[in-house]
Design an enzyme around this catalytic site. Sequence first.
Site, PDB file in Angstrom:
ATOM      1  N   LEU A  12      -3.846   6.647   3.642  1.00 25.32           N
ATOM      2  CA  LEU A  12      -3.742   6.263   2.238  1.00 25.32           C
ATOM      3  C   LEU A  12      -2.770   5.098   2.148  1.00 25.32           C
ATOM      4  O   LEU A  12      -1.831   4.997   2.940  1.00 25.32           O
ATOM      5  CB  LEU A  12      -3.214   7.429   1.383  1.00 25.32           C
ATOM      6  CG  LEU A  12      -4.102   8.669   1.243  1.00 25.32           C
ATOM      7  CD1 LEU A  12      -3.354   9.754   0.465  1.00 25.32           C
ATOM      8  CD2 LEU A  12      -5.410   8.335   0.557  1.00 25.32           C
ATOM      9  N   ASP A  13      -2.971   4.217   1.176  1.00 30.25           N
ATOM     10  CA  ASP A  13      -2.032   3.124   0.966  1.00 30.25           C
ATOM     11  C   ASP A  13      -0.649   3.684   0.650  1.00 30.25           C
ATOM     12  O   ASP A  13      -0.516   4.810   0.145  1.00 30.25           O
ATOM     13  CB  ASP A  13      -2.481   2.241  -0.196  1.00 30.25           C
ATOM     14  CG  ASP A  13      -3.810   1.552   0.080  1.00 30.25           C
ATOM     15  OD1 ASP A  13      -4.131   1.378   1.268  1.00 30.25           O
ATOM     16  OD2 ASP A  13      -4.507   1.208  -0.887  1.00 30.25           O
ATOM     17  N   LYS A  14       0.370   2.901   0.905  1.00 32.42           N
ATOM     18  CA  LYS A  14       1.748   3.320   0.655  1.00 32.42           C
ATOM     19  C   LYS A  14       1.929   3.893  -0.744  1.00 32.42           C
ATOM     20  O   LYS A  14       2.538   4.958  -0.917  1.00 32.42           O
ATOM     21  CB  LYS A  14       2.696   2.129   0.855  1.00 32.42           C
ATOM     22  CG  LYS A  14       4.131   2.409   0.452  1.00 32.42           C
ATOM     23  CD  LYS A  14       4.993   1.153   0.532  1.00 32.42           C
ATOM     24  CE  LYS A  14       6.401   1.409   0.015  1.00 32.42           C
ATOM     25  NZ  LYS A  14       7.228   0.184   0.025  1.00 32.42           N
ATOM     26  N   THR A  28      -0.354   5.009  -2.859  1.00 32.12           N
ATOM     27  CA  THR A  28      -1.379   5.961  -3.286  1.00 32.12           C
ATOM     28  C   THR A  28      -0.939   7.341  -2.820  1.00 32.12           C
ATOM     29  O   THR A  28      -0.592   7.527  -1.658  1.00 32.12           O
ATOM     30  CB  THR A  28      -2.753   5.616  -2.681  1.00 32.12           C
ATOM     31  OG1 THR A  28      -3.170   4.331  -3.162  1.00 32.12           O
ATOM     32  CG2 THR A  28      -3.791   6.647  -3.078  1.00 32.12           C
ATOM     33  N   ARG A  34      -9.240  -0.001  -5.086  1.00 31.08           N
ATOM     34  CA  ARG A  34      -8.479  -1.031  -5.801  1.00 31.08           C
ATOM     35  C   ARG A  34      -9.271  -2.334  -5.900  1.00 31.08           C
ATOM     36  O   ARG A  34      -9.321  -2.975  -6.962  1.00 31.08           O
ATOM     37  CB  ARG A  34      -7.144  -1.247  -5.102  1.00 31.08           C
ATOM     38  CG  ARG A  34      -6.281   0.008  -5.053  1.00 31.08           C
ATOM     39  CD  ARG A  34      -5.166  -0.084  -4.023  1.00 31.08           C
ATOM     40  NE  ARG A  34      -4.216  -1.148  -4.372  1.00 31.08           N
ATOM     41  CZ  ARG A  34      -3.239  -1.531  -3.560  1.00 31.08           C
ATOM     42  NH1 ARG A  34      -3.118  -0.980  -2.350  1.00 31.08           N
ATOM     43  NH2 ARG A  34      -2.404  -2.479  -3.933  1.00 31.08           N
TER      44      ARG A  34
END
Length: 308
Positions: A137-139, A141, A238
Amino acid sequence: MAEESKQYTADKEGERLDVFLTRMEPELSRAHIQKLVAAGKAEVSGRARKSNYKLQAGEMVSLTIPAAQPVAILPEDIPLDVLYEDADIIVVNKPRGMVVHPATGVYSGTLVNALLFHCHDLSGINGEIRPGIVHRLDKDTSGVMVAAKNDAAHIDLAEQIRTKTAHRIYNAIVCGNIREEAGIIKGDIGRHPTDRKKMAIVHEHGKPAVTHFRVLERFGDYTLVECRLETGRTHQIRVHMASIGHPVLGDPKYGPRKACPFAIEGQALHSLSLSLTHPVTRERMTFTAPLPEDMANILKVLRAKYKR
């Protein structure tokens, strides 16, 4: 890991050498490519050239990528919100702001550092930098993630993600009022042609990406949506939501430049649930993580304002 030598054929007349190599190696930043070129690691038809060298179509280009220097990734006593754990897998609710695995410039405070302290045993398929990490997961998120404790579990989970038998559902608060009740966004995703820190829908060298969305609630200037992924590209939700004019609220890369009017650090995107088949017992399992406090508070404000 030994140094790696790669060969390419220039396909565009007059393209800069550094731009071409960055296009060929999207995982490397343009700044990194330029450093390699300056160090004589790039040759055109057997001769070292500068970054601004203009290629001729058909020229042979070689790039030598030095071996990565080993980095010690240490266990760290970082609290984890564990949703489930057994001898083969661990499922956690990753908080917003936590990087999943070490990368250039970030070698501590990551989910991997926390998992190494908590589990001691993680699969080694992804090497020393990303032990146990099957997906990411993105930082900024938050939400459900699974990690593998052994190689057999890792291989099985990775195959489930590849074949789309593992299902991930996200909640996002996006800007604007989505008129449709639901929709499908398709668009190949790759590195942004001019900003290497961003992804974009691209027509060349992109990877296929499909996002399904469904409207859950409307709040005039904002919409709460559920997103289901067919693919798992970097920044997929996104990029796709921004491409239809509804960027994720608070997104620093793809959202509006104006300041976010709500108290949230990063994008209002949360991995709500993950369904998978246990790699050993073959039991079908679904894990759910509640919305983080910041997103819940934003929805409370929006509901009070618009749900009269």
